[in-house]
Design a protein around this motif. Structure first.
Motif, mmCIF file in Angstrom:
data_model
loop_
_atom_site.group_PDB
_atom_site.id
_atom_site.type_symbol
_atom_site.label_atom_id
_atom_site.label_comp_id
_atom_site.label_asym_id
_atom_site.label_seq_id
_atom_site.Cartn_x
_atom_site.Cartn_y
_atom_site.Cartn_z
ATOM 1 N N ASN A 8 2.511 35.496 33.829
ATOM 2 C CA ASN A 8 1.717 35.492 35.061
ATOM 3 C C ASN A 8 2.650 35.227 36.246
ATOM 4 O O ASN A 8 3.171 34.123 36.419
ATOM 5 N N LYS A 11 1.760 32.216 38.615
ATOM 6 C CA LYS A 11 2.131 30.897 38.099
ATOM 7 C C LYS A 11 3.642 30.684 38.210
ATOM 8 O O LYS A 11 4.116 29.595 38.542
ATOM 9 N N GLU A 43 -4.254 32.792 22.194
ATOM 10 C CA GLU A 43 -4.827 31.592 22.826
ATOM 11 C C GLU A 43 -6.224 31.344 22.261
ATOM 12 O O GLU A 43 -7.225 31.640 22.900
ATOM 13 N N LYS A 55 1.353 27.452 23.161
ATOM 14 C CA LYS A 55 2.266 28.376 23.855
ATOM 15 C C LYS A 55 3.657 27.766 23.983
ATOM 16 O O LYS A 55 4.667 28.426 23.725
ATOM 17 N N ASP A 70 1.698 26.601 30.751
ATOM 18 C CA ASP A 70 0.553 26.226 31.585
ATOM 19 C C ASP A 70 -0.674 26.876 30.991
ATOM 20 O O ASP A 70 -0.671 28.081 30.730
ATOM 21 N N ASP A 71 -1.709 26.107 30.724
ATOM 22 C CA ASP A 71 -3.005 26.730 30.466
ATOM 23 C C ASP A 71 -3.958 26.170 31.502
ATOM 24 O O ASP A 71 -4.021 24.962 31.730
ATOM 25 N N SER A 72 -4.638 27.060 32.161
ATOM 26 C CA SER A 72 -5.426 26.637 33.310
ATOM 27 C C SER A 72 -6.640 27.525 33.458
ATOM 28 O O SER A 72 -6.749 28.564 32.809
ATOM 29 N N SER A 87 -11.044 31.884 31.493
ATOM 30 C CA SER A 87 -10.921 32.371 32.874
ATOM 31 C C SER A 87 -10.140 33.674 32.990
ATOM 32 O O SER A 87 -10.526 34.570 33.743
ATOM 33 N N PHE A 118 -10.528 23.708 39.599
ATOM 34 C CA PHE A 118 -9.451 24.287 38.802
ATOM 35 C C PHE A 118 -8.893 23.166 37.937
ATOM 36 O O PHE A 118 -8.732 22.032 38.403
ATOM 37 N N PHE A 156 -3.232 33.909 43.766
ATOM 38 C CA PHE A 156 -3.512 34.869 42.699
ATOM 39 C C PHE A 156 -4.857 34.502 42.074
ATOM 40 O O PHE A 156 -5.482 33.501 42.443
ATOM 41 N N GLY A 157 -5.291 35.294 41.114
ATOM 42 C CA GLY A 157 -6.506 34.989 40.358
ATOM 43 C C GLY A 157 -7.721 34.744 41.251
ATOM 44 O O GLY A 157 -8.018 35.516 42.162
ATOM 45 N N TYR A 158 -8.403 33.641 41.006
ATOM 46 C CA TYR A 158 -9.642 33.322 41.722
ATOM 47 C C TYR A 158 -9.402 32.674 43.095
ATOM 48 O O TYR A 158 -10.359 32.275 43.756
ATOM 49 N N ASP A 159 -8.149 32.564 43.520
ATOM 50 C CA ASP A 159 -7.822 31.843 44.762
ATOM 51 C C ASP A 159 -8.670 32.224 45.983
ATOM 52 O O ASP A 159 -9.104 31.339 46.724
ATOM 53 N N LYS A 178 -0.123 25.101 48.817
ATOM 54 C CA LYS A 178 -1.008 25.094 47.638
ATOM 55 C C LYS A 178 -0.495 24.098 46.601
ATOM 56 O O LYS A 178 -1.277 23.356 46.000
ATOM 57 N N HIS A 183 -4.217 21.989 41.171
ATOM 58 C CA HIS A 183 -4.221 21.489 39.801
ATOM 59 C C HIS A 183 -2.833 21.583 39.174
ATOM 60 O O HIS A 183 -2.378 20.676 38.524
ATOM 61 N N ARG A 184 -2.122 22.679 39.415
ATOM 62 C CA ARG A 184 -0.789 22.884 38.829
ATOM 63 C C ARG A 184 0.234 21.953 39.490
ATOM 64 O O ARG A 184 1.034 21.310 38.815
HETATM 65 P P1 IMP Z 1 -4.179 31.364 31.276
HETATM 66 O O1 IMP Z 1 -2.973 32.217 31.465
HETATM 67 O O2 IMP Z 1 -4.894 31.588 30.001
HETATM 68 O O3 IMP Z 1 -3.883 29.909 31.535
HETATM 69 O O4 IMP Z 1 -5.192 31.869 32.392
HETATM 70 C C1 IMP Z 1 -5.463 31.156 33.516
HETATM 71 C C2 IMP Z 1 -6.410 31.964 34.384
HETATM 72 O O5 IMP Z 1 -7.132 31.044 35.194
HETATM 73 C C3 IMP Z 1 -5.662 32.872 35.340
HETATM 74 O O6 IMP Z 1 -5.525 34.171 34.873
HETATM 75 C C4 IMP Z 1 -6.555 32.834 36.572
HETATM 76 O O7 IMP Z 1 -7.592 33.745 36.411
HETATM 77 C C5 IMP Z 1 -7.120 31.432 36.525
HETATM 78 N N1 IMP Z 1 -6.284 30.507 37.302
HETATM 79 C C6 IMP Z 1 -5.500 29.498 36.837
HETATM 80 N N2 IMP Z 1 -4.863 28.879 37.836
HETATM 81 C C7 IMP Z 1 -5.227 29.530 38.951
HETATM 82 C C8 IMP Z 1 -4.863 29.349 40.326
HETATM 83 O O8 IMP Z 1 -4.042 28.513 40.713
HETATM 84 N N3 IMP Z 1 -5.461 30.199 41.172
HETATM 85 C C9 IMP Z 1 -6.356 31.154 40.806
HETATM 86 N N4 IMP Z 1 -6.701 31.379 39.541
HETATM 87 C C10 IMP Z 1 -6.138 30.558 38.611
#
Ligand code: IMP
Length: 186
Positions: A8, A11, A43, A55, A70-72, A87, A118, A156-159, A178, A183-184
């Motif tokens: 990602n 990240k 995962e 991971k 990182d799992d988030s 997510s 998050f 990125f993602g849901y930001d 940010k 969270h990160r």
């Molecule tokens: P993972 O790679 O399985 O941990 O997926 C985490 C997913 O959560 C990402 O693909 C995003 O969709 C979402 N996500 C995690 N951290 C963030 C962030 O900081 N901003 C926006 N979306 C996030």
């Protein structure tokens, strides 16, 4: 040198800003350096910690280097904490699909009921080094709510849908800002 067990890009950019002074490479670069395609971790754990530990350990074991994972994800109260660990795969159609599905799921839900957070778990493993069987974990959460329409072009993602208590979305701040609230970063 540290391998960040991710593909990602979002990240990776954030982590490099956080860990200045340490060379951070991602899984693709680690694979090139050891001349071996590193398979993606399945995962299948039910918690962020479970997936992050899995991971980190797999990538450290195959590369021989320390690995951080990182799992988030996003936990939305009106969705019972979902999409949570799902997510990244929420819609099965990537980031744009995920955001569209989230907005559709919350259609008609009033602002006060759109609270969310998050959550991130980071795991550090060094399977062939001093840590051995031990994996160090740390977690952080960031509270906010889900907007009815995206705002901002960063992150990125849901930001663009995630509104912080400060009134900005995570897509309206630069990486460094940010990282001070996310969270990160925490
Ligand atoms: P993972 O790679 O399985 O941990 O997926 C985490 C997913 O959560 C990402 O693909 C995003 O969709 C979402 N996500 C995690 N951290 C963030 C962030 O900081 N901003 C926006 N979306 C996030």
């Amino acid at each position: 040198m540290l391998v960040f067990a991710t593909r990602n890009e979002g990240k990776l950019v954030e982590l490099r800003e956080l860990l200045t002074g340490i060379e951070v490479i991602d899984v693709s670069e680690a694979g090139r350096r050891i001349d071996h395609v590193i398979p993606d971790t399945v995962e299948d754990a039910e918690t962020f910690a479970g997936n992050a530990i899995k991971k980190a350990r797999e990538v450290s074991a195959v590369t021989g280097w320390p690995a951080l994972a990182d799992d988030s994800g996003l936990e939305v109260d009106a969705l019972g904490g979902g999409p949570g660990v799902y997510s990244a795969r929420y819609s099965g159609q990537g980031t744009e699909g995920n955001k569209a599905k989230l907005l559709a799921a919350l259609e008609g839900v009033e602002a006060s009921q759109r609270t969310a957070r998050f959550r991130c778990v980071l795991a550090l493993a060094d399977v062939h080094g001093p840590l051995g069987a031990e994996t160090i974990t740390a977690d952080g959460t960031c509270e906010g709510s889900i907007l009815e329409a995206p705002r901002g072009t960063g992150g990125f993602g849901y930001d663009p849908l995630f509104l912080l208590l400060s009134g900005e979305t995570m897509a309206e701040m630069d990486h460094a800002t940010k990282n001070t609230v996310s969270h990160r970063g925490l």
